[in-house]
Design a protein around this motif. Structure first.
Motif, PDB file in Angstrom:
ATOM      1  N   HIS A  68       0.825  -0.939  -0.120  1.00 34.20           N
ATOM      2  CA  HIS A  68       0.053  -0.062   0.139  1.00 34.20           C
ATOM      3  C   HIS A  68       0.975   1.237   0.099  1.00 34.20           C
ATOM      4  CE1 HIS A  68      -3.526  -2.483   0.753  1.00 34.20           C
ATOM      5  NE2 HIS A  68      -2.784  -3.077   1.594  1.00 34.20           N
ATOM      6  N   PRO A  69       1.631   1.441  -1.257  1.00 31.79           N
ATOM      7  CA  PRO A  69       2.667   2.935  -1.138  1.00 31.79           C
ATOM      8  C   PRO A  69       1.847   4.025  -0.851  1.00 31.79           C
ATOM      9  CG  PRO A  69       2.200   1.962  -3.462  1.00 31.79           C
ATOM     10  CD  PRO A  69       1.335   0.987  -2.416  1.00 31.79           C
ATOM     11  N   GLU A  70       0.505   3.970  -1.161  1.00 32.54           N
ATOM     12  CA  GLU A  70      -0.056   5.520  -0.895  1.00 32.54           C
ATOM     13  C   GLU A  70      -0.567   5.745   0.556  1.00 32.54           C
ATOM     14  OE1 GLU A  70      -3.051   2.410  -1.991  1.00 32.54           O
ATOM     15  OE2 GLU A  70      -1.226   3.182  -3.106  1.00 32.54           O
ATOM     16  N   ALA A  71      -0.452   4.504   1.565  1.00 25.67           N
ATOM     17  CA  ALA A  71      -0.976   4.498   2.711  1.00 25.67           C
ATOM     18  C   ALA A  71       0.111   5.151   3.440  1.00 25.67           C
ATOM     19  CB  ALA A  71      -1.154   3.255   3.336  1.00 25.67           C
ATOM     20  N   THR A  72      -0.423   6.235   4.565  1.00 20.07           N
ATOM     21  CA  THR A  72       0.454   6.825   5.472  1.00 20.07           C
ATOM     22  C   THR A  72       0.819   5.887   6.550  1.00 20.07           C
ATOM     23  OG1 THR A  72      -1.160   7.897   6.558  1.00 20.07           O
ATOM     24  CG2 THR A  72      -0.516   8.957   5.034  1.00 20.07           C
ATOM     25  N   LYS A  73       1.945   6.233   7.220  1.00 24.77           N
ATOM     26  CA  LYS A  73       2.381   5.327   8.491  1.00 24.77           C
ATOM     27  C   LYS A  73       1.284   5.412   9.421  1.00 24.77           C
ATOM     28  CE  LYS A  73       6.605   5.566  10.308  1.00 24.77           C
ATOM     29  NZ  LYS A  73       7.638   6.220  11.214  1.00 24.77           N
ATOM     30  N   LYS A  74       0.529   6.647   9.663  1.00 24.67           N
ATOM     31  CA  LYS A  74      -0.741   6.432  10.571  1.00 24.67           C
ATOM     32  C   LYS A  74      -1.632   5.602  10.282  1.00 24.67           C
ATOM     33  CE  LYS A  74      -4.018   9.906  12.496  1.00 24.67           C
ATOM     34  NZ  LYS A  74      -4.393  11.257  12.396  1.00 24.67           N
ATOM     35  N   ASP A  75      -2.045   5.590   9.059  1.00 24.68           N
ATOM     36  CA  ASP A  75      -2.926   4.621   8.413  1.00 24.68           C
ATOM     37  C   ASP A  75      -2.694   3.160   8.859  1.00 24.68           C
ATOM     38  OD1 ASP A  75      -4.384   6.701   7.194  1.00 24.68           O
ATOM     39  OD2 ASP A  75      -3.503   6.370   5.059  1.00 24.68           O
ATOM     40  N   ILE A  76      -1.367   2.895   8.586  1.00 26.06           N
ATOM     41  CA  ILE A  76      -0.960   1.319   8.817  1.00 26.06           C
ATOM     42  C   ILE A  76      -0.928   1.392  10.312  1.00 26.06           C
ATOM     43  CG2 ILE A  76       1.001  -0.090   8.706  1.00 26.06           C
ATOM     44  CD1 ILE A  76       1.950   1.498   6.044  1.00 26.06           C
ATOM     45  N   ILE A  77      -0.673   2.166  11.254  1.00 24.21           N
ATOM     46  CA  ILE A  77      -0.596   1.827  12.456  1.00 24.21           C
ATOM     47  C   ILE A  77      -1.864   1.853  13.101  1.00 24.21           C
ATOM     48  CG2 ILE A  77       0.349   2.667  14.814  1.00 24.21           C
ATOM     49  CD1 ILE A  77       2.633   1.757  12.988  1.00 24.21           C
ATOM     50  N   LEU A  78      -3.018   2.709  12.575  1.00 27.99           N
ATOM     51  CA  LEU A  78      -4.261   2.348  13.054  1.00 27.99           C
ATOM     52  C   LEU A  78      -5.086   1.165  12.650  1.00 27.99           C
ATOM     53  CD1 LEU A  78      -5.602   6.162  12.313  1.00 27.99           C
ATOM     54  CD2 LEU A  78      -5.208   4.949  14.665  1.00 27.99           C
ATOM     55  N   ALA A  79      -4.528   0.801  11.465  1.00 27.47           N
ATOM     56  CA  ALA A  79      -5.004  -0.413  10.655  1.00 27.47           C
ATOM     57  C   ALA A  79      -4.617  -1.863  11.767  1.00 27.47           C
ATOM     58  CB  ALA A  79      -4.787  -0.995   9.540  1.00 27.47           C
ATOM     59  N   ALA A  80      -3.150  -1.650  12.254  1.00 23.22           N
ATOM     60  CA  ALA A  80      -2.528  -2.671  13.020  1.00 23.22           C
ATOM     61  C   ALA A  80      -3.216  -2.407  14.121  1.00 23.22           C
ATOM     62  CB  ALA A  80      -1.023  -2.384  13.162  1.00 23.22           C
ATOM     63  N   LEU A  81      -3.631  -1.420  14.934  1.00 25.35           N
ATOM     64  CA  LEU A  81      -4.131  -1.431  16.290  1.00 25.35           C
ATOM     65  C   LEU A  81      -5.560  -2.228  15.987  1.00 25.35           C
ATOM     66  CD1 LEU A  81      -3.316   2.015  17.419  1.00 25.35           C
ATOM     67  CD2 LEU A  81      -2.595  -0.385  18.359  1.00 25.35           C
ATOM     68  N   GLY A  82      -6.326  -1.826  15.006  1.00 24.17           N
ATOM     69  CA  GLY A  82      -7.634  -2.586  14.895  1.00 24.17           C
ATOM     70  C   GLY A  82      -7.571  -4.072  14.516  1.00 24.17           C
ATOM     71  N   VAL A  83      -6.352  -4.449  13.969  1.00 28.04           N
ATOM     72  CA  VAL A  83      -6.259  -5.980  13.872  1.00 28.04           C
ATOM     73  C   VAL A  83      -6.035  -6.558  14.794  1.00 28.04           C
ATOM     74  CG1 VAL A  83      -4.947  -7.687  12.558  1.00 28.04           C
ATOM     75  CG2 VAL A  83      -5.806  -5.767  11.291  1.00 28.04           C
ATOM     76  N   MET A  84      -4.882  -5.846  15.855  1.00 31.13           N
ATOM     77  CA  MET A  84      -4.413  -6.424  17.036  1.00 31.13           C
ATOM     78  C   MET A  84      -5.621  -6.718  18.120  1.00 31.13           C
ATOM     79  SD  MET A  84      -2.043  -4.604  19.904  1.00 31.13           S
ATOM     80  CE  MET A  84      -3.394  -3.437  20.445  1.00 31.13           C
ATOM     81  N   ILE A  85      -6.659  -5.684  18.225  1.00 25.33           N
ATOM     82  CA  ILE A  85      -7.841  -5.711  19.066  1.00 25.33           C
ATOM     83  C   ILE A  85      -8.684  -6.795  18.651  1.00 25.33           C
ATOM     84  CG2 ILE A  85      -9.983  -4.640  19.771  1.00 25.33           C
ATOM     85  CD1 ILE A  85      -8.387  -1.933  19.565  1.00 25.33           C
TER      86      ILE A  85
END
Length: 109
Positions: A68-85
């Motif tokens: 996902h080259p157009e995704a920001t680091k913030k987008d990836i981290i928020l998605a990671a937190l959602g998947v983690m939960i």
């Protein structure tokens, strides 16, 4: 034509079809209004797919950024937190890796 699932007569050696029914989709459709290419839902699917393939958080972040080259680091981290939960009760290893990804990349670094 719809996909059909054929139910065979088990254990008898007879391949006669007992009945046909519509095949069940195993994956859920994305939420309404979700962008399929670069939304949190798509990034989360990528994270779920790649989390066990990479040893540390930095490698996982690079792989997700490549997908996902157009995704920001913030987008990836928020998605990671959602998947983690979401994965915390069923996949402890994935939850720990995603937590490490979020913690190592928090702030403005």
């Amino acid at each position: 034509m719809a996909n059909l699932l054929m139910i065979l007569n088990p254990g008898t050696g007879n391949d006669r079809v007992l009945r046909q029914q519509p095949a069940i989709r195993l994956s859920l459709p994305p939420p309404h209004g979700c962008l399929m290419t670069n939304g949190p839902y798509a990034i989360g699917l990528t994270l779920r797919r790649l989390v066990h393939s990479y040893g540390d958080a930095a490698e996982l972040l690079k792989a997700v950024r490549k997908a996902h080259p157009e995704a920001t680091k913030k987008d990836i981290i928020l998605a990671a937190l959602g998947v983690m939960i979401d994965q915390s009760e069923t996949d402890e290893v994935a939850a720990k890796k995603l937590h490490a990804l979020a913690m190592e990349n928090r702030g403005g670094r």
